[in-house]
Design a protein around this motif. Structure first.
Motif: not given
Length: 359
Positions: A242-251
């Motif tokens: 849906h185009g929403r920004v997802l954040y996550d830990l790099p590893d």
């Protein structure tokens, strides 16, 4: 772009639901940011059973009795079982959630009341000895006869970092929900400088990739978008369909969409279903009403190929009743039966397993 199937595999990996190992139960409780414990005593025990190979009820009971983990109101204002350290850190961070709940539900009944004085009196009472809300409300109403005892007790719940003491919440025993303060029970003060950045990072470790709205849904706080944006240089970012920004830990693990997801039985109120604004990574919208009732119950669920495919029930006689939403393939039915037998045998029970049509 990350699609819902890949998002589902990622969160299952974080939740110890792709591969069961033998981590220490306290480490799993901490990694998950706590386990929903709204209904005593099943959810935390069954939540760990679904995630830890060889888990036995005595392991968690010992942690509760030794005060290494506690039951307290935290995320979304609901009861969670968390490590002692997380109780002392998360409770001050989530105080605004409790404040909002108090204003919304009991504001009119508490209008004009000196809440600071009420909190001080309640603290003295529960630190004298653990008390149920019925007892606490009656004692607080003795000096405030024009006030509703239940509202006074709930005000104390929101004003103070109360924990429920055993035998409440212990498998096979149970008892009344009696409360004292976290400081009195744990012998340590609350964290004087808890970090919202750390809260966000802990959430992503257990539930990412996720949007700001997902983070807010999990904890109950608002306006956390700037927190994630500030952390963005340290994070992996992408967008959902849906185009929403997802954040996550790099590893952090992000398995591919075709990664096998074994059949699992989730506990009642499992946070896997309660910690995203968009639950479709694991729960189709068409099935939400069959899992989450209008009066706030969240049924234990059957996961097949990484998504909710039915509900189940553990009866008083330790029987397990599995209710798929649709007929299962033979291999999935056999796997579901094996998982149900594991639940039926939990704690030394001798219950049976049966399948029924979903309601």
């Amino acid at each position: 772009m990350i699609g819902p199937r890949s998002l589902g595999r990622a969160v299952l990996a974080r939740q110890h639901l792709l591969d069961r190992s033998r981590p220490e139960p306290a480490a799993v409780v901490r990694h998950l940011g706590g386990l929903q414990a709204q209904a005593a005593p099943q959810p935390p025990y069954l939540g760990l059973l679904s995630r830890i190979d060889g888990f036995e009820p005595g392991q968690l009971t010992t942690l509760i009795e030794e005060r290494a983990v506690v039951r307290t109101a935290l995320q979304r204002g609901t009861i969670h079982l968390v490590t002692a350290e997380d109780c002392l850190t998360l409770r001050p961070l989530l105080q605004p959630v409790l404040d909002q709940a108090l204003r919304t539900t009991y504001g009119k009944r508490l209008a004009g009341l000196d809440l600071a004085a009420l909190g001080a009196e309640a603290r003295e009472l529960v630190e004298e000895r653990p008390r149920t809300f019925q007892e606490l409300g009656g004692l607080l109403a003795a000096t405030r006869p024009d006030r509703d005892p239940a509202a006074l007790a709930q005000a104390a719940r929101c004003l103070l970092p109360l924990v429920q003491v055993p035998p409440r919440g212990i498998w096979g025993r149970g008892g009344p929900a009696a409360h004292t303060t976290a400081e009195a029970w744990l012998g340590r003060p609350l964290d004087p400088a808890p970090s919202l950045d750390d809260l966000a990072l802990r959430y992503l470790a257990a539930f990412g990739p996720a949007t700001a709205a997902d983070l807010q849904k999990w904890c109950g706080l608002s306006r956390l978008g700037p927190v994630l944006k500030g952390l963005a240089p340290r994070l992996f970012t992408d967008r959902d369909e849906h185009g929403r920004v997802l954040y996550d830990l790099p590893d952090a693990p992000r398995p591919g969409p075709d990664t096998p997801a074994p059949v699992r039985l989730l506990a009642p109120f499992d946070n896997l279903l309660l910690s995203h604004a968009d639950r479709t990574r694991v729960l189709a919208d068409e099935h939400k009403g069959r899992v989450m009732t209008q009066n706030g119950l969240v049924h234990p669920t059957l996961l097949v190929d990484g998504v909710v495919a039915g509900t189940w029930q553990l009866t008083a006689g330790q029987d397990v009743v599995v209710r798929p939403f649709a007929p299962l393939r033979r291999a999935d039915r056999q796997a579901a039966e094996a998982e149900a037998q594991r639940v039926a045998a939990f704690g030394g029970g001798a219950g049976s397993v049966r399948f029924e049509d979903a309601q």
